[in-house]
Structure formats: structure tokens, C-alpha cells
Motif scaffolding. Structure first.
Motif, PDB file in Angstrom:
ATOM      1  N   LEU A  17       0.839  -1.106  -0.123  1.00 23.02           N
ATOM      2  CA  LEU A  17      -0.006   0.019   0.187  1.00 23.02           C
ATOM      3  C   LEU A  17       0.794   1.364  -0.038  1.00 23.02           C
ATOM      4  CD1 LEU A  17      -2.623  -1.211   2.660  1.00 23.02           C
ATOM      5  CD2 LEU A  17      -3.198  -0.778   0.263  1.00 23.02           C
ATOM      6  N   ARG A  18       1.914   1.093   0.801  1.00 22.51           N
ATOM      7  CA  ARG A  18       2.844   2.284   0.815  1.00 22.51           C
ATOM      8  C   ARG A  18       3.674   2.567  -0.627  1.00 22.51           C
ATOM      9  NH1 ARG A  18       5.835   5.887   4.144  1.00 22.51           N
ATOM     10  NH2 ARG A  18       7.846   6.048   3.915  1.00 22.51           N
ATOM     11  N   ARG A  19       4.184   1.400  -0.803  1.00 18.72           N
ATOM     12  CA  ARG A  19       4.958   1.283  -2.362  1.00 18.72           C
ATOM     13  C   ARG A  19       4.049   1.818  -3.316  1.00 18.72           C
ATOM     14  NH1 ARG A  19       4.699  -3.031  -5.145  1.00 18.72           N
ATOM     15  NH2 ARG A  19       4.823  -4.412  -2.892  1.00 18.72           N
ATOM     16  N   GLU A  20       2.896   1.511  -3.580  1.00 21.98           N
ATOM     17  CA  GLU A  20       1.904   1.991  -4.437  1.00 21.98           C
ATOM     18  C   GLU A  20       1.150   3.400  -4.099  1.00 21.98           C
ATOM     19  OE1 GLU A  20       2.081   0.700  -7.436  1.00 21.98           O
ATOM     20  OE2 GLU A  20       3.257  -0.968  -6.911  1.00 21.98           O
ATOM     21  N   GLU A  21       1.328   3.915  -3.179  1.00 21.29           N
ATOM     22  CA  GLU A  21       0.953   5.297  -2.629  1.00 21.29           C
ATOM     23  C   GLU A  21      -0.691   5.235  -2.687  1.00 21.29           C
ATOM     24  OE1 GLU A  21       2.849   8.141  -5.121  1.00 21.29           O
ATOM     25  OE2 GLU A  21       4.475   8.154  -3.960  1.00 21.29           O
ATOM     26  N   VAL A  22      -1.242   4.133  -2.395  1.00 17.79           N
ATOM     27  CA  VAL A  22      -2.814   3.884  -2.258  1.00 17.79           C
ATOM     28  C   VAL A  22      -3.364   4.527  -1.014  1.00 17.79           C
ATOM     29  CG1 VAL A  22      -4.610   2.222  -1.928  1.00 17.79           C
ATOM     30  CG2 VAL A  22      -2.640   1.390  -3.280  1.00 17.79           C
ATOM     31  N   THR A  23      -4.337   5.496  -1.697  1.00 21.79           N
ATOM     32  CA  THR A  23      -5.233   6.321  -0.459  1.00 21.79           C
ATOM     33  C   THR A  23      -6.549   5.269  -0.199  1.00 21.79           C
ATOM     34  OG1 THR A  23      -4.347   8.513  -1.228  1.00 21.79           O
ATOM     35  CG2 THR A  23      -6.417   8.128   0.235  1.00 21.79           C
ATOM     36  N   THR A  24      -6.544   4.911   1.064  1.00 23.98           N
ATOM     37  CA  THR A  24      -7.927   3.939   1.255  1.00 23.98           C
ATOM     38  C   THR A  24      -9.149   4.941   1.533  1.00 23.98           C
ATOM     39  OG1 THR A  24      -7.203   3.912   3.699  1.00 23.98           O
ATOM     40  CG2 THR A  24      -6.372   2.110   2.117  1.00 23.98           C
ATOM     41  N   PRO A  25     -10.373   4.334   1.462  1.00 16.86           N
ATOM     42  CA  PRO A  25     -11.360   5.239   1.515  1.00 16.86           C
ATOM     43  C   PRO A  25     -11.567   5.826   3.107  1.00 16.86           C
ATOM     44  CG  PRO A  25     -12.086   2.933   1.169  1.00 16.86           C
ATOM     45  CD  PRO A  25     -10.485   3.215   1.030  1.00 16.86           C
ATOM     46  N   VAL A  26     -10.980   5.153   3.959  1.00 17.81           N
ATOM     47  CA  VAL A  26     -11.100   5.395   5.331  1.00 17.81           C
ATOM     48  C   VAL A  26      -9.841   5.042   6.079  1.00 17.81           C
ATOM     49  CG1 VAL A  26     -13.684   5.018   5.635  1.00 17.81           C
ATOM     50  CG2 VAL A  26     -12.185   3.265   5.955  1.00 17.81           C
ATOM     51  N   THR A  50      -6.667  -5.548  -1.281  1.00 17.02           N
ATOM     52  CA  THR A  50      -7.954  -5.291  -2.007  1.00 17.02           C
ATOM     53  C   THR A  50      -9.150  -4.845  -1.103  1.00 17.02           C
ATOM     54  OG1 THR A  50      -7.470  -6.992  -3.747  1.00 17.02           O
ATOM     55  CG2 THR A  50      -9.498  -6.272  -3.533  1.00 17.02           C
ATOM     56  N   TYR A  51      -9.191  -5.418  -0.058  1.00 13.77           N
ATOM     57  CA  TYR A  51     -10.270  -5.147   1.035  1.00 13.77           C
ATOM     58  C   TYR A  51      -9.877  -3.542   1.554  1.00 13.77           C
ATOM     59  CZ  TYR A  51     -12.378  -4.634   5.735  1.00 13.77           C
ATOM     60  OH  TYR A  51     -12.984  -4.052   6.639  1.00 13.77           O
ATOM     61  N   LEU A  52      -8.652  -3.443   1.986  1.00 13.19           N
ATOM     62  CA  LEU A  52      -8.722  -2.084   2.493  1.00 13.19           C
ATOM     63  C   LEU A  52      -8.877  -0.974   1.411  1.00 13.19           C
ATOM     64  CD1 LEU A  52      -5.514  -2.925   4.687  1.00 13.19           C
ATOM     65  CD2 LEU A  52      -7.948  -2.348   5.596  1.00 13.19           C
ATOM     66  N   ALA A  53      -8.612  -1.063   0.089  1.00 16.34           N
ATOM     67  CA  ALA A  53      -8.900  -0.049  -0.939  1.00 16.34           C
ATOM     68  C   ALA A  53     -10.219  -0.116  -1.293  1.00 16.34           C
ATOM     69  CB  ALA A  53      -7.838  -0.439  -1.993  1.00 16.34           C
ATOM     70  N   SER A  54     -11.114  -0.996  -0.964  1.00 21.14           N
ATOM     71  CA  SER A  54     -12.506  -1.142  -1.375  1.00 21.14           C
ATOM     72  C   SER A  54     -13.454  -0.135  -0.905  1.00 21.14           C
ATOM     73  CB  SER A  54     -12.959  -2.722  -1.353  1.00 21.14           C
ATOM     74  OG  SER A  54     -13.168  -3.071   0.186  1.00 21.14           O
ATOM     75  N   PRO A  55     -14.334   0.211  -1.627  1.00 20.44           N
ATOM     76  CA  PRO A  55     -15.407   0.909  -0.837  1.00 20.44           C
ATOM     77  C   PRO A  55     -15.992   0.655   0.012  1.00 20.44           C
ATOM     78  CG  PRO A  55     -15.849   0.725  -3.477  1.00 20.44           C
ATOM     79  CD  PRO A  55     -14.923  -0.263  -2.799  1.00 20.44           C
ATOM     80  N   VAL A  56     -16.650   1.636   0.930  1.00 20.28           N
ATOM     81  CA  VAL A  56     -17.430   1.260   2.427  1.00 20.28           C
ATOM     82  C   VAL A  56     -18.766   1.261   1.801  1.00 20.28           C
ATOM     83  CG1 VAL A  56     -18.061   2.062   4.548  1.00 20.28           C
ATOM     84  CG2 VAL A  56     -15.910   2.384   4.004  1.00 20.28           C
TER      85      VAL A  56
END
Length: 389
Positions: free
Chosen positions: A204-213, A343-349
Motif C-alpha cells: 500500500l505504501r509503495r503504490e501510494e494507495v489512499t484508502t477510503p477510510v 484489495t479489502y482496505l482499498a475497497s469502497p465502504v
């Protein structure tokens, strides 16, 4: 979002580092410091409870309803019960495991004066002395003893070494990584789960993913003795996914490949909505998975619920052969599990109402009650297993 690439070299390196840091329940300070330092290196805000359980936060686009992932840092071990007349030590187990797997183990005893190496042996350890009695003696903790590798032939000499009742004993993991991808070691429960979480976080850090929450990364220190994640949750956390081992063996559906999603353990079913979200993510992204129900099993989720936390819980696992014994897992399962977490952490709420601890009935979830369509109905979707058609 599709699953992120998981750096398996990083995962293995963290696993070996964790296995090389003794951490039986009650003696976890060193591993807490190790994991805290890595979490800070990965950019997280880290807090510790008084006893050392870790709560780290990774900010998302919104603060609520926050998600949490949890694994436990503590392992099985033993504790000194009595200093014996022959200069050896009677032990009791830390956690639930059989003396059958303790017999023959190399270990480290931690005394106030310092550590000593030793071996856990059956009471009748030499065939030259006891002949066939070596094979007929009972199995159990009263029938093994710890031989300390120091001059100790009496309780007084043990006391002279600084050895005392209550001292902690850590069992050597003896990890072995095989070319086929198998990892054989003691304490894969749950140090493999911790390594999976760190690998997902690294991706997640390497790909600079912003999670919805916001996501909280929790590490408990007493799961093997039943405490688990009982003092780690905050009010904004609405759901918690525990990462632990899936028991492979007769009568179980767990596999050493893919992800095993637990539908229930001895404390009852996991949250219907959260568990099915994880299953659907596996299906959507072709992550191999299977479902299982565990009998003599509890996890960090059970501890949180029993402590009164109103949080949705689920349990995702890596298949583990000979759990609480000579354990074996496969990198395919560890990598698959890390992929699912990203995948879960980046998925919508989906359940916006979960942002509030209490709310009106409007927006409350629904579980299907309709009658299933007849299998011959041409409008019915074809059956498929968890993870793909």
C-alpha cells in the motif's frame, strides 16, 4: 482495485526476523519493539498500550467508519513450575499445546540474571538406562523436564544460577524455507500472519494507495492465552479482520494454498456482511480461496467481542498444517492473503451507517430471506466456488 503486487522477498525477510525474536505470551517486549520500528519506517503513527499491544493508524480519505486488521505477536511457550531435586525443571505450557511437541525441543530460559539454553526431555530419555520404558511412558507435561545447559544438579545450584519458579521458556522455531515454497517452523501461528500484514502495508505504501477510510493495524500480545485484541479498538473502528492460521487436516476445508476464510469458530459465526464482502472480493479478483468452520479455535476477534466491542469481525487465514506443533505453511497462501488485505482496505465502504456507534434503523443492513431459485431455472447463475468459476 485489483490486488497489489506483494513483495514476497520482503514478506519472507520479515517472517524470518520475527521468528528469530522469541516472544512467548508474557515475554513480548522485544518483538513489540521490532514491529513498532518497522511500522514507523513504513510511515504509520504507532501507539502502545501499557503492556505493549500495538495500535498503528494509516490515514485514509475519511476517519469513519475505520477498518482494522489484527494479528498476534505472542507465541506458545512454557514456564517453570518447580525446581526439581535432580537439577532439572518441571514446566507448564504457555498457551494450549501438547507436550508431545515439546519433547526434544531446544529452547531458551529467561531468568532475572540472564538467559540459558536448554532442552526439553522426557523423564525417561535414555534407552541405555530405561530400555523399552522410553517408548511406553505417558505423554503430558508432567512427563517432561527442562535440562538447562549449565552446571545444575540440585535446586540450590539452579537457584545459584538465578533460575526461579515462573521463569519464561521460549521454544526454538528452527525455520526452514524450501524451494517448493513451503515454510516449516514452529510459531508460524501467528508470526506468518504478522508478516502478511507488514507485506500488505508495504505494498500500500509503495503504490501510494489512499484508502477510503483510516485503517488501523493492530498487534496483540496475549492471544495464545485468550486475551487477544480486547484492549486495542477505538470507537471509530467499525470492522476488524483478524489474520491467523487456518487448520489443515481431516474434516477441515482449509488448504495450504490460497486464502481460507473462516465462517465461524468455537465462539460462533463471524459477521455475515463483512465475511461475505471478503468472499466476494476473492471471487471478483480471482484470489483462490475456500471457506471453513473451526471447532477448537478462537482468535483476536473473539476477545474483542467478549470484551464488549460492537465491531464487525471476520477471520482470514493461511492454511497451516500441524498447528501448534511442527507447523507448515506455503508462500502461495501468505501472498494470497496479503493480496486480499490490500484489495479489502482499498475497497469502497458499503455500510455507511457503520460510521456511527448508534443510529436510527434507516440504512440498517439486510440479509437475504428470499427463496433460492430452482437450479434448473435458466436465469440462475452457474454455481461457483469461492475464488472463481
Amino acid at each position: 482495485m485489483a490486488p497489489l503486487h506483494i513483495d514476497t522477498d520482503y514478506l519472507v525477510a520479515r517472517l524470518l526476523e520475527l521468528l528469530g525474536t522469541p516472544s512467548p505470551s508474557g515475554y513480548t517486549d522485544a518483538v513489540v519493539r521490532l514491529v513498532s520500528a518497522e511500522l514507523e519506517r513504513l510511515g504509520l503513527e504507532v501507539e502502545l498500550t501499557r503492556r505493549g499491544a500495538i495500535r498503528a493508524r494509516r490515514p485514509g480519505a475519511a476517519a469513519r467508519p475505520a477498518r482494522a486488521v489484527v494479528a498476534h505477536l505472542d507465541t506458545l511457550g512454557a514456564q517453570v513450575k518447580r525446581l526439581k531435586e535432580n537439577g532439572r525443571l518441571e514446566l507448564v505450557p504457555i498457551g494450549t499445546w501438547s507436550a508431545r511437541f515439546a519433547a526434544g525441543a531446544r529452547c531458551t530460559l529467561f531468568s532475572e540474571r540472564g538467559s540459558y539454553r536448554g532442552t526439553i526431555l522426557p523423564l525417561k530419555a535414555s534407552g541405555h538406562i530405561f530400555n523399552e520404558e522410553v517408548d511406553t511412558q505417558p505423554t503430558g507435561w508432567p512427563f517432561v523436564e527442562l535440562r538447562v545447559d549449565a552446571w545444575a544438579r540440585s535446586p540450590g545450584e539452579l537457584e545459584g544460577l538465578g533460575v526461579a519458579v515462573g521463569d519464561i521458556v521460549a521454544i526454538d522455531p528452527q525455520p526452514e524455507l524450501l524451494p517448493e515454497g513451503f515454510v516449516v517452523s514452529r510459531h508460524l501461528d501467528d508470526k506468518a500472519g504478522v508478516a502478511v500484514m507488514l507485506a500488505a502495508l508495504e505494498a500500500l505504501r509503495r503504490e501510494e494507495v489512499t484508502t477510503p477510510v483510516d485503517s488501523f493495524w493492530l498487534f496483540s500480545i496475549a492471544e495464545e492465552v485468550g486475551v487477544g485484541a480486547s484492549a486495542l479498538l477505538t470507537p471509530e473502528i467499525a470492522s476488524m479482520v483478524a489474520v491467523d492460521n487456518g487448520t489443515v487436516g481431516p474434516g477441515q476445508a482449509s488448504e495450504e494454498s490460497g486464502v481460507t476464510i473462516a465462517m465461524a469458530d468455537q465462539t460462533g459465526p463471524f459477521d455475515w456482511h463483512l465475511t461475505r464482502k471478503l468472499v466476494e472480493l476473492c471471487r471478483e479478483h480471482a484470489i483462490d480461496c475456500q471457506k471453513d468452520v473451526f471447532g477448537w479455535y478462537r482468535s483476536d476477534s473473539a476477545s474483542a467481542i467478549e470484551a464488549g466491542a460492537d465491531v464487525r469481525t471476520a477471520l482470514v487465514t493461511f492454511g497451516l498444517d500441524s498447528s501448534h506443533g511442527w507447523e507448515r505453511a506455503h508462500l502461495h497462501a501468505l501472498r494470497s492473503l496479503a493480496e486480499l488485505l490490500t484489495t479489502y482496505l482499498a475497497s469502497p465502504v458499503e455500510i455507511a451507517r457503520d460510521a456511527s456507534e448508534m443510529a436510527p434503523p434507516e440504512g440498517f443492513t439486510r440479509q437475504p430471506m428470499r427463496e433460492a431459485p430452482h437450479p434448473a431455472d435458466p436465469g440462475s447463475p452457474p454455481p461457483h466456488r469461492c475464488g472463481g468459476p
